[in-house]
Design an enzyme around this catalytic site. Structure first.
Site, short mmCIF file in Angstrom:
data_model
loop_
_atom_site.label_atom_id
_atom_site.label_comp_id
_atom_site.label_asym_id
_atom_site.label_seq_id
_atom_site.Cartn_x
_atom_site.Cartn_y
_atom_site.Cartn_z
N TYR A 118 39.09 40.10 42.39
CA TYR A 118 40.34 39.35 42.25
C TYR A 118 40.96 39.06 43.62
O TYR A 118 40.96 39.92 44.50
CB TYR A 118 41.38 40.11 41.39
CG TYR A 118 42.73 39.47 41.57
CD1 TYR A 118 43.02 38.24 40.97
CD2 TYR A 118 43.67 40.01 42.44
CE1 TYR A 118 44.21 37.59 41.20
CE2 TYR A 118 44.88 39.37 42.68
CZ TYR A 118 45.14 38.15 42.06
OH TYR A 118 46.30 37.50 42.32
N HIS A 167 45.21 44.02 39.70
CA HIS A 167 44.99 43.08 38.59
C HIS A 167 44.43 43.76 37.36
O HIS A 167 43.54 43.22 36.67
CB HIS A 167 44.08 41.94 39.05
CG HIS A 167 44.64 40.58 38.71
ND1 HIS A 167 44.10 39.78 37.74
CD2 HIS A 167 45.69 39.90 39.21
CE1 HIS A 167 44.78 38.66 37.66
NE2 HIS A 167 45.77 38.71 38.53
C1 GCO Z 1 49.82 37.54 41.56
C2 GCO Z 1 49.09 37.25 40.30
C3 GCO Z 1 48.50 35.88 40.17
C4 GCO Z 1 48.00 35.69 38.77
C5 GCO Z 1 48.18 34.27 38.34
C6 GCO Z 1 47.72 34.05 36.92
O1 GCO Z 1 50.14 38.69 41.74
O2 GCO Z 1 50.11 36.60 42.30
O3 GCO Z 1 48.26 38.29 39.93
O4 GCO Z 1 47.52 35.59 41.12
O5 GCO Z 1 46.67 36.06 38.65
O6 GCO Z 1 49.50 33.93 38.48
O7 GCO Z 1 47.87 32.73 36.55
MG MG Z 2 49.43 40.07 40.37
#
Ligand code: GCO
Ligand code: MG
Length: 444
Positions: free
Chosen positions: A200, A250
């Protein structure tokens, strides 16, 4: 005066829409004139503006009043199911709200919330957020004040932000972080790719061949734990003690792995560790607290008070980071901030690319009016976005600045918006899947 509730509503001939009876309108206007000396605006139209200037689907609700030039905008962005928010606004909230006065924001919020009977879901909450924020915009424009003034005024000049540094390998992340530090950021979220896998927060890493029982995007939890700890160690060493480090897990680990990770990360003195657990596993926050003092941020996936209330009141997290439109808009978010202040929990509103600039302005407004502000996530606005949303919040030296114009201070050029429509894609903006080596699907 006693008013018979049955006389409140009548059907507007031919439209099927409900409006208020002349008796009610008269009574409300008497009160309004006595208190403000001017007629109360009424909701004349509600429309939905959709665009994707940076490739991400954004949704904004526009409320037009019966007073010339008086309207407002509210963020209703739920990018993975964007097509569902528009009918929720147009087919349900619009007929419910047409003809109502714009000046009773709390009353409108509560009645919209209750009118579906079943509630707290992401689509309906976003639809309500669009209406709620548009009404705050209208009230600010009427008063000739930015919304932060209506909420009591500033506690600070601007919002300290964190930037996203990422890369396929450790040195790429460090170099990216140094770029942001050079721009004035003091707080950096660091994410690194997993060789050959879909980690992620970094681009899908192409390096390294990994064997798996499927050909879908791949993830390995144990590898992620080792890699993220190494990343934190590297960044603390390379970036020095003055830089605050953040990391987003995440919600991909299993609960016990998350507890262990938080404990091991304690030595790197982080600003916060985000989403170590998924909303379904929030009971495990107690174990994290019992085992370490790593600061924890949680909440971007929350939709319901049942999710944030126990974490705040039991002081199990340090930062509440709700996605404001997912919680139903500015009004409920302000209440979350105030409740959190009572329990020593700070705010860190979700501020990714899938929040419209109107939503970002609502975020920075909350940042400035809440004593318990913690930090703000920052995503830059590209040129196309700024051409559509005129008056985006400004970033200077790592701080985000609120608009000083009335309302949210943003004007939307709808012709420009139409030039950046939602793109065709097979999943319609929805997310695909990520699987472990053996083919088990996991949370993204
Ligand atoms: C963050 C988030 C985002 C989300 C996204 C989903 O902390 O910025 O995890 O990257 O994954 O907003 O649409
Ligand atoms: Mg996030």
């Amino acid at each position: 005066m006693r008013v018979d509730r049955r006389n409140f509503l009548m059907t507007v001939a031919g439209t099927g829409a409900l409006a208020l009876s002349p008796r009610t309108i008269q009574a409300e206007e008497q009160v309004s004139r006595a208190t403000r000396g001017m007629p109360t605006p009424r909701i004349k139209d509600i429309s939905v503006i959709e665009c994707a200037p940076a490739g991400v689907r954004l949704t904004v609700v526009k409320i037009t009043t019966d007073q010339d030039g008086l309207y407002g905008y509210g963020c209703a962005t739920f990018t993975q199911r964007a097509d569902l928010v528009k009918p929720a606004v147009e087919k349900y909230l619009k007929p419910f709200l047409l003809g109502k006065t714009t000046d009773r924001i709390e009353d409108i919020w509560q009645s919209c919330y209750d009118s579906s009977y079943w509630k707290n879901g992401p689509v309906l909450n976003n639809a309500i957020s669009g209406v709620d924020q548009a009404l705050w915009d209208i009230k600010g424009r009427q008063a000739g004040m930015p919304v932060y003034q209506l909420a009591g005024g500033k506690c600070r000049e601007a919002a300290d932000c964190y930037a996203h540094a990422s890369g396929e390998d450790f040195e790429d992340v460090v170099a990216d972080a140094k770029k942001f530090i050079g721009q004035g950021f003091r707080n950096i979220r660091v994410q690194v790719g997993l060789p050959g896998m879909a980690g992620y927060g970094s681009s899908h890493s192409q390096t390294g061949k990994v064997t798996a029982l499927h050909d879908k995007p791949l993830f390995d939890r144990e590898l992620q734990v080792r890699r993220a700890l190494k990343l934190l160690e590297t960044c603390r060493r390379e970036l020095g003690d003055e830089i605050e480090l953040l990391h987003d897990m995440h919600e991909r680990l299993s609960p016990n792995e998350a507890v262990q990770f938080c404990k091991q990360a304690e030595q790197y003195r982080m600003f916060f560790l985000e989403d170590p657990l998924s909303p379904e596993d929030i009971g495990y926050f107690r174990q994290i607290r019992q085992n370490c003092a790593t600061p924890i941020a949680m909440g971007e996936l929350f939709n319901s008070p049942h999710e944030w209330q126990p974490l705040i009141t039991e002081q199990l997290i340090d930062y509440i980071r709700v996605h404001v439109s997912q919680a139903g808009g500015f009004s409920p978010a302000r209440k979350i901030a105030i409740m959190a202040e009572q329990f020593g929990v700070k705010t860190a509103w979700h501020g990714p690319g899938d929040v419209s600039p109107v939503g970002h302005m609502a975020n920075v407004t909350l940042d400035l009016v809440s004593y318990n502000f913690g930090i703000q996530e920052y995503s830059p606005f590209n040129e196309r976005t700024q051409a559509i949303f005129q008056g985006c919040p400004e970033m200077r030296d790592g701080y985000l600045w609120v608009s000083e114009k009335p309302g949210w201070g943003i004007e939307i050029d709808e012709k420009e918006a139409a030039k950046s429509p939602f793109k065709n894609d097979p999943l319609n903006g929805g997310w695909g899947e990520i699987r472990l080596r053996d083919g088990t699907v996991i949370k993204q």
